[in-house]
Design a protein around this motif. Structure first.
Motif, PDB file in Angstrom:
ATOM      1  N   LEU A 160       4.550  88.053  44.565  1.00  0.00           N
ATOM      2  CA  LEU A 160       3.558  89.005  45.060  1.00  0.00           C
ATOM      3  C   LEU A 160       3.263  88.802  46.543  1.00  0.00           C
ATOM      4  O   LEU A 160       3.131  89.785  47.283  1.00  0.00           O
ATOM      5  CB  LEU A 160       2.286  88.909  44.228  1.00  0.00           C
ATOM      6  N   PRO A 161       3.128  87.539  47.031  1.00  0.00           N
ATOM      7  CA  PRO A 161       2.965  87.374  48.486  1.00  0.00           C
ATOM      8  C   PRO A 161       4.107  87.964  49.295  1.00  0.00           C
ATOM      9  O   PRO A 161       3.888  88.481  50.399  1.00  0.00           O
ATOM     10  CB  PRO A 161       2.878  85.852  48.662  1.00  0.00           C
ATOM     11  N   LEU A 162       5.336  87.920  48.778  1.00  0.00           N
ATOM     12  CA  LEU A 162       6.459  88.524  49.488  1.00  0.00           C
ATOM     13  C   LEU A 162       6.308  90.038  49.552  1.00  0.00           C
ATOM     14  O   LEU A 162       6.546  90.656  50.597  1.00  0.00           O
ATOM     15  CB  LEU A 162       7.772  88.157  48.811  1.00  0.00           C
ATOM     16  N   LEU A 163       5.909  90.632  48.448  1.00  0.00           N
ATOM     17  CA  LEU A 163       5.697  92.084  48.454  1.00  0.00           C
ATOM     18  C   LEU A 163       4.579  92.472  49.410  1.00  0.00           C
ATOM     19  O   LEU A 163       4.672  93.482  50.110  1.00  0.00           O
ATOM     20  CB  LEU A 163       5.388  92.573  47.036  1.00  0.00           C
ATOM     21  N   ASP A 164       3.531  91.636  49.457  1.00  0.00           N
ATOM     22  CA  ASP A 164       2.422  91.925  50.371  1.00  0.00           C
ATOM     23  C   ASP A 164       2.814  91.714  51.827  1.00  0.00           C
ATOM     24  O   ASP A 164       2.196  92.294  52.725  1.00  0.00           O
ATOM     25  CB  ASP A 164       1.218  91.039  50.037  1.00  0.00           C
ATOM     26  N   ALA A 165       3.819  90.852  52.062  1.00  0.00           N
ATOM     27  CA  ALA A 165       4.222  90.548  53.432  1.00  0.00           C
ATOM     28  C   ALA A 165       5.114  91.621  54.043  1.00  0.00           C
ATOM     29  O   ALA A 165       5.373  91.577  55.256  1.00  0.00           O
ATOM     30  CB  ALA A 165       4.948  89.203  53.476  1.00  0.00           C
ATOM     31  N   ILE A 166       5.602  92.563  53.243  1.00  0.00           N
ATOM     32  CA  ILE A 166       6.421  93.649  53.804  1.00  0.00           C
ATOM     33  C   ILE A 166       5.549  94.468  54.750  1.00  0.00           C
ATOM     34  O   ILE A 166       4.510  94.993  54.344  1.00  0.00           O
ATOM     35  CB  ILE A 166       6.988  94.547  52.693  1.00  0.00           C
ATOM     36  N   PRO A 167       5.918  94.593  56.006  1.00  0.00           N
ATOM     37  CA  PRO A 167       5.066  95.322  56.956  1.00  0.00           C
ATOM     38  C   PRO A 167       5.168  96.823  56.743  1.00  0.00           C
ATOM     39  O   PRO A 167       6.149  97.325  56.162  1.00  0.00           O
ATOM     40  CB  PRO A 167       5.651  94.923  58.309  1.00  0.00           C
ATOM     41  N   PRO A 168       4.183  97.572  57.206  1.00  0.00           N
ATOM     42  CA  PRO A 168       4.310  99.043  57.172  1.00  0.00           C
ATOM     43  C   PRO A 168       5.382  99.492  58.157  1.00  0.00           C
ATOM     44  O   PRO A 168       5.267  99.248  59.361  1.00  0.00           O
ATOM     45  CB  PRO A 168       2.909  99.521  57.574  1.00  0.00           C
ATOM     46  N   VAL A 169       6.426 100.121  57.645  1.00  0.00           N
ATOM     47  CA  VAL A 169       7.586 100.483  58.460  1.00  0.00           C
ATOM     48  C   VAL A 169       7.448 101.944  58.873  1.00  0.00           C
ATOM     49  O   VAL A 169       7.442 102.848  58.033  1.00  0.00           O
ATOM     50  CB  VAL A 169       8.896 100.254  57.686  1.00  0.00           C
ATOM     51  N   ARG A 170       7.348 102.164  60.153  1.00  0.00           N
ATOM     52  CA  ARG A 170       7.245 103.524  60.695  1.00  0.00           C
ATOM     53  C   ARG A 170       8.631 104.013  61.102  1.00  0.00           C
ATOM     54  O   ARG A 170       9.626 103.452  60.719  1.00  0.00           O
ATOM     55  CB  ARG A 170       6.268 103.527  61.872  1.00  0.00           C
ATOM     56  N   GLY A 171       8.677 105.078  61.850  1.00  0.00           N
ATOM     57  CA  GLY A 171       9.951 105.591  62.327  1.00  0.00           C
ATOM     58  C   GLY A 171      10.289 106.969  61.820  1.00  0.00           C
ATOM     59  O   GLY A 171      11.196 107.619  62.351  1.00  0.00           O
ATOM     60  N   ARG A 172       9.572 107.452  60.789  1.00  0.00           N
ATOM     61  CA  ARG A 172       9.840 108.774  60.244  1.00  0.00           C
ATOM     62  C   ARG A 172       8.513 109.503  60.042  1.00  0.00           C
ATOM     63  O   ARG A 172       7.438 108.907  60.047  1.00  0.00           O
ATOM     64  CB  ARG A 172      10.600 108.683  58.912  1.00  0.00           C
ATOM     65  N   VAL A 173       8.610 110.791  59.867  1.00  0.00           N
ATOM     66  CA  VAL A 173       7.415 111.609  59.684  1.00  0.00           C
ATOM     67  C   VAL A 173       6.740 111.221  58.371  1.00  0.00           C
ATOM     68  O   VAL A 173       7.397 111.025  57.347  1.00  0.00           O
ATOM     69  CB  VAL A 173       7.780 113.106  59.684  1.00  0.00           C
ATOM     70  N   GLY A 174       5.424 111.106  58.405  1.00  0.00           N
ATOM     71  CA  GLY A 174       4.681 110.753  57.204  1.00  0.00           C
ATOM     72  C   GLY A 174       4.099 109.364  57.298  1.00  0.00           C
ATOM     73  O   GLY A 174       4.133 108.701  58.347  1.00  0.00           O
ATOM     74  N   ARG A 175       3.549 108.914  56.189  1.00  0.00           N
ATOM     75  CA  ARG A 175       2.928 107.594  56.142  1.00  0.00           C
ATOM     76  C   ARG A 175       3.984 106.501  56.251  1.00  0.00           C
ATOM     77  O   ARG A 175       5.112 106.657  55.772  1.00  0.00           O
ATOM     78  CB  ARG A 175       2.142 107.443  54.845  1.00  0.00           C
ATOM     79  N   PRO A 176       3.635 105.356  56.863  1.00  0.00           N
ATOM     80  CA  PRO A 176       4.594 104.244  56.930  1.00  0.00           C
ATOM     81  C   PRO A 176       4.997 103.784  55.525  1.00  0.00           C
ATOM     82  O   PRO A 176       4.198 103.798  54.595  1.00  0.00           O
ATOM     83  CB  PRO A 176       3.813 103.156  57.677  1.00  0.00           C
ATOM     84  N   ARG A 177       6.225 103.366  55.400  1.00  0.00           N
ATOM     85  CA  ARG A 177       6.762 102.924  54.111  1.00  0.00           C
ATOM     86  C   ARG A 177       6.685 101.402  54.032  1.00  0.00           C
ATOM     87  O   ARG A 177       7.071 100.695  54.962  1.00  0.00           O
ATOM     88  CB  ARG A 177       8.213 103.384  53.963  1.00  0.00           C
ATOM     89  N   ARG A 178       6.189 100.864  52.922  1.00  0.00           N
ATOM     90  CA  ARG A 178       6.157  99.419  52.735  1.00  0.00           C
ATOM     91  C   ARG A 178       6.360  99.022  51.277  1.00  0.00           C
ATOM     92  O   ARG A 178       6.142  97.859  50.919  1.00  0.00           O
ATOM     93  CB  ARG A 178       4.840  98.836  53.252  1.00  0.00           C
ATOM     94  N   LYS A 179       6.754  99.962  50.430  1.00  0.00           N
ATOM     95  CA  LYS A 179       6.904  99.674  49.007  1.00  0.00           C
ATOM     96  C   LYS A 179       8.245 100.190  48.516  1.00  0.00           C
ATOM     97  O   LYS A 179       8.529 101.378  48.605  1.00  0.00           O
ATOM     98  CB  LYS A 179       5.768 100.328  48.226  1.00  0.00           C
ATOM     99  N   PRO A 180       9.103  99.318  47.971  1.00  0.00           N
ATOM    100  CA  PRO A 180      10.378  99.782  47.406  1.00  0.00           C
ATOM    101  C   PRO A 180      10.162 100.399  46.028  1.00  0.00           C
ATOM    102  O   PRO A 180       9.091 100.285  45.426  1.00  0.00           O
ATOM    103  CB  PRO A 180      11.192  98.490  47.319  1.00  0.00           C
ATOM    104  N   ASP A 181      11.204 101.019  45.524  1.00  0.00           N
ATOM    105  CA  ASP A 181      11.119 101.643  44.212  1.00  0.00           C
ATOM    106  C   ASP A 181      11.328 100.646  43.082  1.00  0.00           C
ATOM    107  O   ASP A 181      10.740 100.783  42.008  1.00  0.00           O
ATOM    108  CB  ASP A 181      12.157 102.770  44.090  1.00  0.00           C
ATOM    109  N   SER A 182      12.164  99.634  43.312  1.00  0.00           N
ATOM    110  CA  SER A 182      12.454  98.646  42.268  1.00  0.00           C
ATOM    111  C   SER A 182      12.615  97.277  42.897  1.00  0.00           C
ATOM    112  O   SER A 182      12.810  97.144  44.113  1.00  0.00           O
ATOM    113  CB  SER A 182      13.720  99.031  41.481  1.00  0.00           C
TER     114      SER A 182
END
Length: 269
Positions: A160-182
């Motif tokens: 869980l700390p690793l998942l929380d450590a993923i930074p908000p990734v910008r670069g595209r239109v919309g909200r920053p991505r920080r959560k994978p699907d699986s």
């Protein structure tokens, strides 16, 4: 013959220079100006690639003394330079649609340190002191986050700390991505409690079960994190930990993740 790996390229410097903190005008030694940041960074990269100790950094290469590079690395790490640089590089990959958010992969091989904080007796190596680098990558093996713990920490406790450590990734239109699907992981992460904590995040856990035969097919997706660890340990300074201070040692894997991400950006050309 290509340039030495510790030479800072113009592309990398263009990303990094705006993130560096401004130094004051008061110098420690009157009449002597501090070395430029770019030359000091070359010295830090030299230590990271070659793996020598700070006091053996050759001054003849123009990097300054090992203590100068050590102080600058400490200051930049405290200022969060490596974290922000990693976010900038990830945003560039995300803008080029080169981040695979369909899955992420985690792993944490043990690292043999000499001394320092965040070490502990390894339960699988005769109780020898050790540290662990916990890493999470995207589906292509791009490092998203890295953590440091003692060698006696169970791998799953850092899921869980690793998942929380993923930074908000910008670069595209919309909200920053920080959560994978699986999420893909090996048998060391096989705990139903953590599966139940991953699912409410909207992430599907694909974790190998203990007691089952090998060859389930999950390895065809997990191998990318093993390759990324091979890239990380290609930096000799990360093979054996020499720093007593955990914050100094943590700066090296964060910097190495930035370099790996920058290489993948260069592969777009």
């Amino acid at each position: 013959m290509g340039a030495s790996p510790w030479i800072v390229s113009d592309e990398l410097w263009d990303h990094l220079e705006p993130l560096l903190p401004q130094r004051g005008r008061r110098f420690r030694y009157p009449g002597r100006r501090p070395l430029p940041d770019r030359e000091v960074l070359c010295g830090i990269l030299y230590v990271l690639h070659i793996g020598i100790q700070w006091q053996y950094l050759p001054k003849g290469l123009g990097f300054g003394s090992g203590m100068t590079c050590w102080r600058r690395l400490r200051d930049w790490n405290e200022a969060g330079v490596w974290q922000r640089l990693h976010e900038v590089l990830l945003a560039e990959l995300h803008a080029a649609s080169r981040l695979d958010w369909s899955r992420c992969v985690v792993d944490s091989p043990r690292q043999g340190p000499k001394r320092g904080q965040h070490t502990g007796p390894s339960p699988v190596d005769r109780g020898r002191a050790g540290s662990k680098h916990h890493l999470i990558t995207d589906g292509h093996g791009t490092p998203l986050a890295v953590l440091l713990t003692g060698g006696n920490r169970n791998d799953v406790t850092q899921l869980l700390p690793l998942l929380d450590a993923i930074p908000p990734v910008r670069g595209r239109v919309g909200r920053p991505r920080r959560k994978p699907d699986s999420l893909f992981a090996d048998r060391g992460y096989d705990h139903d409690i953590y599966r139940d904590q991953v699912r409410p995040r909207g992430i599907v856990p694909a974790i190998a079960c203990r007691g089952t035969r090998h060859g389930t097919g999950l390895g065809t997706y997990r191998w990318v994190v093993e390759r990324t660890f091979a890239w990380l340990h290609g930096f000799r300074r990360l093979r054996i930990r020499w720093e007593r201070r955990a914050d100094i040692h943590e700066a090296f894997p964060h910097l190495a993740c930035c370099l790996i991400t920058h290489r993948q950006i260069n592969s777009l050309c």
